[in-house]
Design a protein around this motif. Structure first.
Motif, mmCIF file in Angstrom:
data_model
loop_
_atom_site.group_PDB
_atom_site.id
_atom_site.type_symbol
_atom_site.label_atom_id
_atom_site.label_comp_id
_atom_site.label_asym_id
_atom_site.label_seq_id
_atom_site.Cartn_x
_atom_site.Cartn_y
_atom_site.Cartn_z
ATOM 1 N N GLY A 152 0.819 -1.213 0.000
ATOM 2 C CA GLY A 152 0.000 0.000 0.000
ATOM 3 C C GLY A 152 0.849 1.259 0.000
ATOM 4 N N LYS A 153 1.928 1.240 0.797
ATOM 5 C CA LYS A 153 2.829 2.400 0.802
ATOM 6 C C LYS A 153 3.536 2.549 -0.536
ATOM 7 C CE LYS A 153 3.882 3.192 5.626
ATOM 8 N NZ LYS A 153 4.934 3.444 6.587
ATOM 9 N N GLU A 154 3.944 1.432 -1.123
ATOM 10 C CA GLU A 154 4.617 1.482 -2.431
ATOM 11 C C GLU A 154 3.674 2.084 -3.485
ATOM 12 O OE1 GLU A 154 7.755 0.805 -2.976
ATOM 13 O OE2 GLU A 154 8.276 -0.290 -1.159
ATOM 14 N N ILE A 155 2.436 1.613 -3.503
ATOM 15 C CA ILE A 155 1.455 2.121 -4.465
ATOM 16 C C ILE A 155 1.151 3.589 -4.167
ATOM 17 C CG2 ILE A 155 -0.962 1.925 -5.218
ATOM 18 C CD1 ILE A 155 -0.620 -1.147 -4.792
ATOM 19 N N GLY A 156 1.019 3.924 -2.896
ATOM 20 C CA GLY A 156 0.762 5.308 -2.510
ATOM 21 C C GLY A 156 1.878 6.239 -2.968
ATOM 22 N N ALA A 157 3.119 5.785 -2.855
ATOM 23 C CA ALA A 157 4.255 6.605 -3.294
ATOM 24 C C ALA A 157 4.211 6.826 -4.801
ATOM 25 C CB ALA A 157 5.572 5.954 -2.888
ATOM 26 N N VAL A 158 3.870 5.792 -5.558
ATOM 27 C CA VAL A 158 3.801 5.928 -7.021
ATOM 28 C C VAL A 158 2.651 6.856 -7.416
ATOM 29 C CG1 VAL A 158 3.341 4.683 -9.169
ATOM 30 C CG2 VAL A 158 4.928 3.724 -7.495
ATOM 31 N N VAL A 159 1.478 6.668 -6.825
ATOM 32 C CA VAL A 159 0.332 7.516 -7.148
ATOM 33 C C VAL A 159 0.622 8.967 -6.751
ATOM 34 C CG1 VAL A 159 -2.088 8.001 -6.578
ATOM 35 C CG2 VAL A 159 -1.357 5.651 -7.051
ATOM 36 N N GLY A 160 1.166 9.162 -5.560
ATOM 37 C CA GLY A 160 1.518 10.507 -5.124
ATOM 38 C C GLY A 160 2.537 11.156 -6.049
ATOM 39 N N THR A 161 3.495 10.364 -6.503
ATOM 40 C CA THR A 161 4.508 10.870 -7.433
ATOM 41 C C THR A 161 3.865 11.368 -8.714
ATOM 42 O OG1 THR A 161 6.239 9.445 -6.557
ATOM 43 C CG2 THR A 161 6.508 10.207 -8.832
ATOM 44 N N LEU A 162 2.962 10.580 -9.271
ATOM 45 C CA LEU A 162 2.328 10.959 -10.535
ATOM 46 C C LEU A 162 1.472 12.225 -10.377
ATOM 47 C CD1 LEU A 162 1.395 7.418 -11.882
ATOM 48 C CD2 LEU A 162 3.303 8.895 -12.609
ATOM 49 N N VAL A 163 0.768 12.329 -9.271
ATOM 50 C CA VAL A 163 -0.060 13.518 -9.030
ATOM 51 C C VAL A 163 0.824 14.756 -8.863
ATOM 52 C CG1 VAL A 163 -1.632 14.618 -7.377
ATOM 53 C CG2 VAL A 163 -2.016 12.245 -8.084
ATOM 54 N N VAL A 164 1.831 14.658 -8.009
ATOM 55 C CA VAL A 164 2.710 15.810 -7.759
ATOM 56 C C VAL A 164 3.480 16.176 -9.025
ATOM 57 C CG1 VAL A 164 4.735 16.604 -6.452
ATOM 58 C CG2 VAL A 164 2.867 15.419 -5.280
ATOM 59 N N TYR A 165 3.969 15.188 -9.754
ATOM 60 C CA TYR A 165 4.697 15.466 -10.996
ATOM 61 C C TYR A 165 3.782 16.182 -11.997
ATOM 62 C CZ TYR A 165 7.778 14.944 -14.986
ATOM 63 O OH TYR A 165 8.575 15.202 -16.067
ATOM 64 N N GLY A 166 2.535 15.744 -12.079
ATOM 65 C CA GLY A 166 1.578 16.421 -12.960
ATOM 66 C C GLY A 166 1.366 17.865 -12.552
ATOM 67 N N LEU A 167 1.270 18.122 -11.255
ATOM 68 C CA LEU A 167 1.111 19.499 -10.769
ATOM 69 C C LEU A 167 2.353 20.349 -11.059
ATOM 70 C CD1 LEU A 167 -0.652 18.792 -7.350
ATOM 71 C CD2 LEU A 167 -1.674 19.840 -9.389
#
Length: 181
Positions: A152-167
């Motif tokens: 869950g943390k691994e997936i959360g880090a990837v999803v968070g990365t994609l959102v922040v990178y998009g911003l």
């Protein structure tokens, strides 16, 4: 250019104060955290205003290949910040994930920005990150690696990365610095 240089110097000084003058910093107690935070905000403002208003010689520019490499390095940098906060598996192998992220970010930006202000900003912060790692490694033992993170943390880090990178990419476009063009 003066504001940019002052901002980089203030950033480096505020970050290394604890390492270079540990007794003075310790004597400041909790107040020291606030002082350092304010200094870092001032440094950030000086770097932003100084960079936007600076000009200088240009030695190289953007190229489709370097833009792609820059984007990959910056995506990796954002992931390292997320991984650091969530203590994902990669943090077991990278002792300083946030400083490694700064190095990846700086190298990526230097690939596509070959002008004097960029060398001062990104080169200065790259030099700081390298120096900071050396200072930390000399002062402290390598800690034991953290236990493996949950999926869950691994997936959360990837999803968070994609959102922040998009911003971040959106903000670059908004400020007139296209991230993909």
């Amino acid at each position: 250019m003066t504001l940019l240089i002052l901002g980089v110097i203030l950033w480096i000084g505020a970050h290394t104060f604890k390492r270079l003058a540990p007794d003075t910093r310790a004597g400041m107690g909790e107040t020291g955290k606030g002082v350092v935070a304010v200094l870092l905000l001032v440094a950030l403002a000086l770097m932003i205003v100084g960079y936007r208003g600076a000009y200088g010689d240009v030695w190289w520019g953007r190229h489709p290949a370097t833009v792609g490499i820059n984007n990959l390095l910056n995506l990796f940098a954002v992931y390292l910040f997320a991984a650091s906060g969530m203590k994902t598996r990669i943090t077991a192998g990278i002792r300083h994930p946030q400083l490694t992220a700064v190095k990846a970010w700086a190298v990526g930006h230097l690939l596509v920005n070959g002008d004097l202000p960029s060398l001062i900003l990104f080169g200065g912060l790259l030099g700081w990150a390298v120096w900071e790692v050396i200072l930390i490694n000399r002062a402290t033992e390598r800690p034991a690696p953290p236990p493996p993170a949950s999926m869950g943390k691994e997936i959360g880090a990837v999803v968070g990365t994609l959102v922040v990178y998009g911003l971040i990419a959106w903000a670059h476009y908004w400020f007139g610095y296209p991230a993909f063009g």
